[in-house]
Design a protein around this motif. Structure first.
Motif, short mmCIF file in Angstrom:
data_model
loop_
_atom_site.label_atom_id
_atom_site.label_comp_id
_atom_site.label_asym_id
_atom_site.label_seq_id
_atom_site.Cartn_x
_atom_site.Cartn_y
_atom_site.Cartn_z
N GLY A 180 27.85 86.66 45.39
CA GLY A 180 27.09 85.96 46.42
C GLY A 180 27.91 84.87 47.07
O GLY A 180 28.80 84.27 46.46
N PHE A 181 27.61 84.61 48.33
CA PHE A 181 28.28 83.55 49.09
C PHE A 181 27.24 82.76 49.86
O PHE A 181 26.23 83.30 50.30
CB PHE A 181 29.26 84.15 50.12
CG PHE A 181 30.37 84.96 49.53
CD1 PHE A 181 31.58 84.37 49.19
CD2 PHE A 181 30.21 86.33 49.35
CE1 PHE A 181 32.61 85.13 48.66
CE2 PHE A 181 31.24 87.10 48.83
CZ PHE A 181 32.44 86.49 48.48
N SER A 182 27.51 81.50 50.04
CA SER A 182 26.71 80.69 50.94
C SER A 182 27.57 79.55 51.45
O SER A 182 28.23 78.87 50.67
CB SER A 182 25.46 80.15 50.24
OG SER A 182 24.50 79.74 51.18
N ALA A 183 27.57 79.35 52.77
CA ALA A 183 28.40 78.31 53.37
C ALA A 183 27.68 77.76 54.59
O ALA A 183 26.98 78.47 55.30
CB ALA A 183 29.77 78.87 53.76
N SER A 184 27.88 76.47 54.83
CA SER A 184 27.17 75.81 55.93
C SER A 184 28.12 74.99 56.79
O SER A 184 29.24 74.67 56.40
CB SER A 184 26.06 74.91 55.38
OG SER A 184 26.63 73.79 54.70
N LYS A 185 27.59 74.63 57.95
CA LYS A 185 28.30 73.73 58.87
C LYS A 185 27.26 72.85 59.53
O LYS A 185 26.21 73.33 59.96
CB LYS A 185 29.07 74.52 59.93
CG LYS A 185 29.77 73.65 60.97
CD LYS A 185 30.54 74.49 61.97
CE LYS A 185 31.08 73.63 63.13
NZ LYS A 185 32.02 72.59 62.64
N ASP A 186 27.54 71.55 59.60
CA ASP A 186 26.65 70.62 60.29
C ASP A 186 26.93 70.69 61.79
O ASP A 186 28.09 70.74 62.21
CB ASP A 186 26.85 69.20 59.79
CG ASP A 186 26.58 69.06 58.30
OD1 ASP A 186 27.06 68.08 57.72
OD2 ASP A 186 25.89 69.92 57.73
N TYR A 187 25.85 70.66 62.58
CA TYR A 187 26.00 70.69 64.04
C TYR A 187 24.95 69.78 64.64
O TYR A 187 23.79 70.16 64.80
CB TYR A 187 25.84 72.13 64.55
CG TYR A 187 26.00 72.27 66.05
CD1 TYR A 187 27.21 72.00 66.67
CD2 TYR A 187 24.92 72.67 66.84
CE1 TYR A 187 27.35 72.12 68.04
CE2 TYR A 187 25.06 72.82 68.22
CZ TYR A 187 26.27 72.53 68.81
OH TYR A 187 26.42 72.66 70.18
N GLY A 188 25.35 68.55 64.94
CA GLY A 188 24.38 67.58 65.43
C GLY A 188 23.31 67.37 64.38
O GLY A 188 23.59 67.08 63.22
N ARG A 189 22.05 67.52 64.78
CA ARG A 189 20.92 67.40 63.85
C ARG A 189 20.51 68.76 63.29
O ARG A 189 19.35 68.97 62.94
CB ARG A 189 19.74 66.74 64.57
CG ARG A 189 19.96 65.26 64.86
CD ARG A 189 18.94 64.72 65.83
NE ARG A 189 17.58 64.99 65.41
CZ ARG A 189 16.51 64.83 66.20
NH1 ARG A 189 16.69 64.44 67.45
NH2 ARG A 189 15.30 65.09 65.76
N HIS A 190 21.48 69.66 63.18
CA HIS A 190 21.19 71.02 62.74
C HIS A 190 22.09 71.41 61.56
O HIS A 190 23.23 70.95 61.46
CB HIS A 190 21.40 72.02 63.88
CG HIS A 190 20.66 71.65 65.13
ND1 HIS A 190 21.17 70.74 66.03
CD2 HIS A 190 19.47 72.07 65.62
CE1 HIS A 190 20.31 70.60 67.03
NE2 HIS A 190 19.28 71.39 66.80
N LEU A 191 21.55 72.26 60.72
CA LEU A 191 22.32 72.84 59.62
C LEU A 191 22.42 74.33 59.86
O LEU A 191 21.41 75.03 59.97
CB LEU A 191 21.63 72.57 58.28
CG LEU A 191 22.34 73.14 57.04
CD1 LEU A 191 23.66 72.42 56.81
CD2 LEU A 191 21.45 73.01 55.81
N LEU A 192 23.64 74.83 59.97
CA LEU A 192 23.89 76.26 60.19
C LEU A 192 24.40 76.86 58.89
O LEU A 192 25.35 76.36 58.30
CB LEU A 192 24.94 76.43 61.30
CG LEU A 192 25.42 77.85 61.60
CD1 LEU A 192 24.28 78.76 62.03
CD2 LEU A 192 26.51 77.82 62.69
#
Length: 287
Positions: A243-255
């Motif tokens: 399994g994988f999970s990765a995120s990136k912050d973008y302004g007031r958003h979580l991708l």
């Protein structure tokens, strides 16, 4: 690892438990039946990826949050410590859907696809702190961090979100891919969450009588997260799951991009495509 329970025999985990362990980070329990009850009416279809499931209406501009802590930073980090990229205002659900990867942009042809809008999935499936890892592997720094991770990432002020779910049937397994973006009351700082989990879990596999989970940090194309290699007894046989999970912050958003039963090369290719699509949207937004 200190804090783990003894090897006293306990009932083997069910298939639901297998999904739950991975679901804490890769949302493997997501299904069409989890669709939000407050999903908006379909708009016009833009492509084969099912963007018609997302409302054509813009959601109301979110009010200013009075929260003392950053929603994505449980350690109380300031907004200045989080990424400064991205818009200050919340995107509409349609804009969020335009950012997320569509069927035609994937390196494979999905066998099924679902679009979820609203907050029910995030609040009901991810937002509450669970005890899946603690129940399976005992009390400890890593199990506590894993049980808190989704609630920490989502924070206390989710405002709007879109989830794209894809399933790809192979001869020996079913690949699951989830790409979602959540608008928050404050700028997230997901790096602080990943730092805590990586420090607590990498190099220290969780081990029980029948189950094990090994962790590695994942970092590519400005996304950060975890890779999980799991062996879980489902009541009949051992299930091996990557399994994988990765995120990136973008302004007031979580991708977020998450996957189960997918090889590392394919996942990184998807993350790269998602990063490029976000960069294109950001460039057009700031023009």
């Amino acid at each position: 690892m200190s804090g783990l329970r003894s090897t006293a025999r306990r009932a083997a985990p069910s298939a639901t438990r297998t999904a739950g362990l991975l679901g804490m980070i890769a949302a493997a329990t997501l299904s069409a039946t989890a669709c939000s009850s407050d999903s908006e009416d379909p708009g016009q279809a833009q492509d084969a990826a099912g963007l018609s499931a997302v409302s054509a209406e813009s959601a109301e501009t979110a009010g200013q949050s009075s929260a003392d802590q950053d929603a994505g930073d449980p350690e109380g980090g300031s907004a200045e410590e989080a990424t400064e990229s991205g818009p200050e205002e919340l995107l509409t659900q349609r804009e969020i859907a335009q950012i997320l990867l569509t069927e035609s942009e994937l390196p494979f042809t999905p066998d099924s696809h679902s679009t979820l809008t609203g907050l029910d999935f995030f609040q009901d499936q991810l937002g509450a702190t669970a005890e899946v890892y603690t129940e399976s592997f005992g009390e400890g720094e890593c199990t506590s961090a894993m049980d808190r991770i989704n609630a920490d990432l989502i924070g206390d002020s989710p405002e709007r979100g879109v989830v794209q779910e894809y399933q790809h049937e192979l001869a020996d397994r079913t690949e699951s891919l989830y790409v979602w973006m959540l608008g928050l009351g404050d700028r997230p700082n997901s790096s602080a969450v990943w730092d805590r989990v990586v420090e607590a879990c990498t190099g220290q596999p969780l081990q029980a009588e029948t189950d094990s989970v090994d962790f590695e940090a994942f970092e590519a194309h400005d996304f950060r997260g975890l890779e999980l290699e799991m062996e879980v007894y489902d009541g009949e046989s051992m299930a091996e799951v990557l399994g994988f999970s990765a995120s990136k912050d973008y302004g007031r958003h979580l991708l977020m991009v998450s996957a189960a039963n997918m090889d590392a090369e394919t996942f990184e290719e998807i993350v790269e495509s998602q990063a490029e699509k976000l960069a294109t949207f950001d460039h057009e937004l700031t023009d």
